[in-house]
Scaffold this motif. Structure first.
Motif, PDB file in Angstrom:
ATOM      1  N   GLY A   1       3.081   6.013  -2.984  1.00 31.84           N
ATOM      2  CA  GLY A   1       4.152   6.775  -3.624  1.00 31.84           C
ATOM      3  C   GLY A   1       3.907   6.981  -5.110  1.00 31.84           C
ATOM      4  O   GLY A   1       4.044   8.090  -5.627  1.00 31.84           O
ATOM      5  N   LEU A   2       3.503   5.903  -5.780  1.00 35.08           N
ATOM      6  CA  LEU A   2       3.276   5.996  -7.222  1.00 35.08           C
ATOM      7  C   LEU A   2       2.087   6.887  -7.540  1.00 35.08           C
ATOM      8  O   LEU A   2       2.157   7.777  -8.392  1.00 35.08           O
ATOM      9  CB  LEU A   2       3.036   4.589  -7.800  1.00 35.08           C
ATOM     10  N   VAL A   3       0.978   6.663  -6.814  1.00 31.54           N
ATOM     11  CA  VAL A   3      -0.253   7.412  -7.108  1.00 31.54           C
ATOM     12  C   VAL A   3      -0.080   8.890  -6.760  1.00 31.54           C
ATOM     13  O   VAL A   3      -0.541   9.765  -7.499  1.00 31.54           O
ATOM     14  CB  VAL A   3      -1.459   6.780  -6.376  1.00 31.54           C
ATOM     15  N   ALA A   4       0.602   9.194  -5.652  1.00 27.89           N
ATOM     16  CA  ALA A   4       0.802  10.602  -5.267  1.00 27.89           C
ATOM     17  C   ALA A   4       1.618  11.330  -6.335  1.00 27.89           C
ATOM     18  O   ALA A   4       1.332  12.486  -6.656  1.00 27.89           O
ATOM     19  CB  ALA A   4       1.490  10.693  -3.910  1.00 27.89           C
TER      20      ALA A   4
ATOM     21  N   ALA B   1       0.838  -1.204   0.000  1.00 34.29           N
ATOM     22  CA  ALA B   1       0.000   0.000   0.000  1.00 34.29           C
ATOM     23  C   ALA B   1       0.875   1.258   0.000  1.00 34.29           C
ATOM     24  O   ALA B   1       0.543   2.249  -0.652  1.00 34.29           O
ATOM     25  CB  ALA B   1      -0.916  -0.012   1.215  1.00 34.29           C
ATOM     26  N   SER B   2       2.008   1.208   0.697  1.00 38.83           N
ATOM     27  CA  SER B   2       2.925   2.358   0.714  1.00 38.83           C
ATOM     28  C   SER B   2       3.497   2.611  -0.675  1.00 38.83           C
ATOM     29  O   SER B   2       3.628   3.761  -1.103  1.00 38.83           O
ATOM     30  CB  SER B   2       4.084   2.112   1.686  1.00 38.83           C
TER      31      SER B   2
ATOM     32  N   TRP C   1      -5.096  11.484  -2.826  1.00 34.52           N
ATOM     33  CA  TRP C   1      -5.240  10.383  -3.800  1.00 34.52           C
ATOM     34  C   TRP C   1      -4.325   9.213  -3.435  1.00 34.52           C
ATOM     35  O   TRP C   1      -4.691   8.047  -3.586  1.00 34.52           O
ATOM     36  CB  TRP C   1      -4.937  10.872  -5.218  1.00 34.52           C
ATOM     37  N   GLY C   2      -3.125   9.556  -2.976  1.00 35.99           N
ATOM     38  CA  GLY C   2      -2.208   8.504  -2.530  1.00 35.99           C
ATOM     39  C   GLY C   2      -2.799   7.736  -1.362  1.00 35.99           C
ATOM     40  O   GLY C   2      -2.691   6.503  -1.281  1.00 35.99           O
TER      41      GLY C   2
END
Lengths: 152, 102
Positions: B17-20, B12-13, B61-62
């Motif tokens: 990181g990717l989504v943020a 989830a972390s 969003w992240g």
């Protein structure tokens, strides 16, 4: 005069921390690439990488208002394209920080058997390092065009 | 914390990181699309508030991505094939997007 020295000093520290962060982000990417559990030293390296990256970003955010007041106008006057490169640098810096946060958390949370998770964290660090080198390059170039005014 | 839960939070972390990172750039592109092309005069005058808001929304969003992934089963997670290529493609996309539309 003292204020001008302080801004230049903080800008210089921001730049140096940025270079340090770019190099530091490569380290966990290499450490974790095979997915093996981190040693105690490795955990320290991952943690410190997160701290250095956050410090570089935080310092940049901290000096921004003074930068906008004292430098940004003359930067755009000197060269519009370089001014826009500063904007690109800011956007990419956010990507670096968010990827580093994700990578640090994943590396610390991965259990002894979570090989794939550690390899995923390594990829996040590698991407963050790559983008951070671009950010550092852009920052150095922008600073070579316009920077905080020299004291005196 | 159980090992399965730790693994879920770890994945989830990574998702956070990717989504943020993607959400920030996507917001910037939407701003440019819904307003005018980048105007240096506006860039100079703009307070940093817009940047903080973009960062805050990207964190939100992240956080959503974190929550969605953390609810899943850790057994289902694994690196997709060619993950390195996907990360590379993402990096190039972020780089070019912010370069062409600063």
């Amino acid at each position: 005069m003292v204020v001008a020295v302080i801004w230049r000093l903080l800008e210089s520290m921001h730049g140096h921390l940025g270079v340090l962060a770019a190099v530091a982000l490569l380290h966990p990417a290499i450490l974790l690439r095979r997915g093996l559990p981190l040693s105690r030293g490795g955990r320290w390296a991952v943690g410190l990488t997160g701290v250095v990256t956050a410090l570089a970003f935080g310092l940049g955010v901290g000096i921004y208002e003074a930068y906008r007041e004292l430098v940004k106008r003359s930067l755009f006057q000197a060269d519009r394209e370089v001014g826009l490169l500063f904007e690109t640098k800011e956007h990419l810096a956010w990507a670096v920080v968010s990827l580093a946060v994700g990578g640090v958390a994943a590396a610390f949370l991965a259990g002894p058997r979570d090989r794939d998770l550690r390899r995923g964290a390594a990829l996040a660090f590698a991407l963050a390092a790559l983008l951070c080198f671009v950010v550092v390059g852009l920052g150095t170039y922008v600073a070579s065009v316009r920077s905080f005014p020299e004291p005196g | 914390m159980s090992e399965g839960r730790r693994a879920r939070f770890g994945w989830a972390s990574l998702a956070f990181g990717l989504v943020a990172a993607i959400a920030y750039v996507a917001q910037r592109l939407l701003e440019i699309r819904s307003a005018t092309p980048v105007d240096p005069l506006l860039v100079i005058r703009e307070a940093h508030t817009a940047y903080y808001w973009r960062c805050a929304t990207a964190i939100w969003w992240g956080g959503v991505a974190f929550a969605v992934v953390a609810r899943g089963s850790a057994d289902g997670f694994g690196l997709p094939r060619f993950a390195a290529w996907w990360f590379g493609a993402l990096g190039i996309t972020l780089l070019l997007s912010t370069w062409w539309w600063p």
